[in-house]
Write a protein that holds these residues in place. Sequence first.
Motif, PDB file in Angstrom:
ATOM      1  N   UNK A  43       0.805  -1.221   0.000  1.00  0.00           N
ATOM      2  CA  UNK A  43       0.000   0.000   0.000  1.00  0.00           C
ATOM      3  C   UNK A  43       0.836   1.267   0.000  1.00  0.00           C
ATOM      4  N   UNK A  44       2.005   1.198   0.622  1.00  0.00           N
ATOM      5  CA  UNK A  44       2.876   2.367   0.732  1.00  0.00           C
ATOM      6  C   UNK A  44       4.312   1.935   0.460  1.00  0.00           C
ATOM      7  N   UNK A  45       5.014   2.746  -0.322  1.00  0.00           N
ATOM      8  CA  UNK A  45       6.447   2.582  -0.535  1.00  0.00           C
ATOM      9  C   UNK A  45       7.148   3.772   0.108  1.00  0.00           C
ATOM     10  N   UNK A  46       8.102   3.510   0.997  1.00  0.00           N
ATOM     11  CA  UNK A  46       8.921   4.569   1.585  1.00  0.00           C
ATOM     12  C   UNK A  46      10.335   4.419   1.033  1.00  0.00           C
ATOM     13  N   UNK A  47      10.715   5.341   0.153  1.00  0.00           N
ATOM     14  CA  UNK A  47      12.060   5.358  -0.413  1.00  0.00           C
ATOM     15  C   UNK A  47      12.963   6.154   0.522  1.00  0.00           C
ATOM     16  N   UNK A  48      13.668   5.425   1.380  1.00  0.00           N
ATOM     17  CA  UNK A  48      14.476   6.070   2.413  1.00  0.00           C
ATOM     18  C   UNK A  48      15.974   5.882   2.202  1.00  0.00           C
ATOM     19  N   UNK A  49      16.400   4.850   1.502  1.00  0.00           N
ATOM     20  CA  UNK A  49      17.823   4.553   1.367  1.00  0.00           C
ATOM     21  C   UNK A  49      18.566   5.745   0.769  1.00  0.00           C
ATOM     22  N   UNK A  50      19.713   6.065   1.360  1.00  0.00           N
ATOM     23  CA  UNK A  50      20.498   7.171   0.832  1.00  0.00           C
ATOM     24  C   UNK A  50      21.717   7.427   1.694  1.00  0.00           C
ATOM     25  N   UNK A  51      22.640   8.230   1.173  1.00  0.00           N
ATOM     26  CA  UNK A  51      23.805   8.659   1.944  1.00  0.00           C
ATOM     27  C   UNK A  51      24.276   9.989   1.382  1.00  0.00           C
ATOM     28  N   UNK A  52      25.193  10.642   2.102  1.00  0.00           N
ATOM     29  CA  UNK A  52      25.659  11.951   1.687  1.00  0.00           C
ATOM     30  C   UNK A  52      27.166  12.024   1.565  1.00  0.00           C
ATOM     31  N   UNK A  53      27.639  12.608   0.471  1.00  0.00           N
ATOM     32  CA  UNK A  53      29.056  12.910   0.324  1.00  0.00           C
ATOM     33  C   UNK A  53      29.327  14.281   0.918  1.00  0.00           C
ATOM     34  N   UNK A  54      30.408  14.398   1.678  1.00  0.00           N
ATOM     35  CA  UNK A  54      30.797  15.669   2.291  1.00  0.00           C
ATOM     36  C   UNK A  54      32.207  16.007   1.827  1.00  0.00           C
ATOM     37  N   UNK A  55      32.374  17.192   1.292  1.00  0.00           N
ATOM     38  CA  UNK A  55      33.689  17.617   0.835  1.00  0.00           C
ATOM     39  C   UNK A  55      33.553  18.516  -0.382  1.00  0.00           C
ATOM     40  N   UNK A 113      35.174  10.756  -9.588  1.00  0.00           N
ATOM     41  CA  UNK A 113      33.975  10.541 -10.416  1.00  0.00           C
ATOM     42  C   UNK A 113      33.172   9.311 -10.023  1.00  0.00           C
ATOM     43  N   UNK A 114      33.850   8.263  -9.573  1.00  0.00           N
ATOM     44  CA  UNK A 114      33.114   7.059  -9.182  1.00  0.00           C
ATOM     45  C   UNK A 114      32.209   7.339  -7.991  1.00  0.00           C
ATOM     46  N   UNK A 115      32.662   8.195  -7.059  1.00  0.00           N
ATOM     47  CA  UNK A 115      31.824   8.538  -5.907  1.00  0.00           C
ATOM     48  C   UNK A 115      30.656   9.435  -6.326  1.00  0.00           C
ATOM     49  N   UNK A 116      30.886  10.297  -7.313  1.00  0.00           N
ATOM     50  CA  UNK A 116      29.787  11.121  -7.833  1.00  0.00           C
ATOM     51  C   UNK A 116      28.688  10.220  -8.379  1.00  0.00           C
ATOM     52  N   UNK A 117      29.094   9.223  -9.176  1.00  0.00           N
ATOM     53  CA  UNK A 117      28.092   8.308  -9.751  1.00  0.00           C
ATOM     54  C   UNK A 117      27.390   7.506  -8.660  1.00  0.00           C
ATOM     55  N   UNK A 118      28.141   7.105  -7.631  1.00  0.00           N
ATOM     56  CA  UNK A 118      27.519   6.354  -6.539  1.00  0.00           C
ATOM     57  C   UNK A 118      26.488   7.206  -5.809  1.00  0.00           C
ATOM     58  N   UNK A 119      26.795   8.506  -5.610  1.00  0.00           N
ATOM     59  CA  UNK A 119      25.841   9.384  -4.939  1.00  0.00           C
ATOM     60  C   UNK A 119      24.497   9.397  -5.647  1.00  0.00           C
TER      61      UNK A 119
END
Length: 279
Positions: A76-88, A95-101
């Motif tokens: 009934x409900x989808x909660x899209x919560x997965x994520x992380x943040x790059x700091x710097x 570039x690989x970290x940019x794509x991962x973000x």
Amino acid sequence: MPRTVLITGASSGFGAATARLFAAHGWNVVATMRRPEMGDGLAALDSVMVARLDVEDPASIGAAVDAALARFGRIDVLVNNAGFGLFGVFESTPPAKVREQFAVNLFGLMDVTRAVLPHFRANRSGTIVNVSSGAGAFALPMISLYCASKFALEGFSESLSYELAPLGIAVKVVEPGGVVTTGFGRRSAEEAASAPPPADYAPFVAAAAALFDGLRASRGGATSEQVAETIFAAATDGTDRLRYVATDDIRPLLAARRETSEDAYIAFMRERFTPGTAG
């Protein structure tokens, strides 16, 4: 019959708190995470199923959705919560970290949404709650890539809401600010340490770090449980409201962004968040 929610990134932080809250309200909960062994505490709760789902692995997405439907019959409900943040600083980010973000914060969210939409369309109902950030509405130094991914999430969510409303499917965006009970800050610090900036940025980075330390000390102690309450409200209020602010610390910045002129907003932000020039 109990309703069912599928939550990504449910091993800790917002996701785990949201899973516990929905379960406490009598929902069936599909708590998904990259490492299911981290969900043993959730799996012990009644009506909670822990499933592997890595938003960067399309096969795991399909398998988790299929397992949820096999166990509970519907979502009934989808909660899209997965994520992380790059700091710097941007220049020093590989570039690989940019794509991962973007792979985690945006493309993975899109893939999970796409996997659930046929089921929602068949039922002519369903709610998608996308966990964004204050950094999806206003930009801050040192998190340009995180902001970029969350700005994109906000635009995608709003556009998608127009597409899906005629099908009886709602899209909601939840915007948290600084929260003290997640691993987000720890991972951001680890990512920053792996990509030190050029020396020319050192004065700016030091000033920005002091600025963020001051913000953390002054903003109070919002918790994952408070954010979970906002996610639950967005999923269940039955309205067509799009955006929900989850923590009070970002309200002044959101007001500057959304309730003033462009010139006034930029002046407000530069005064507070430009700690000096590099070099």
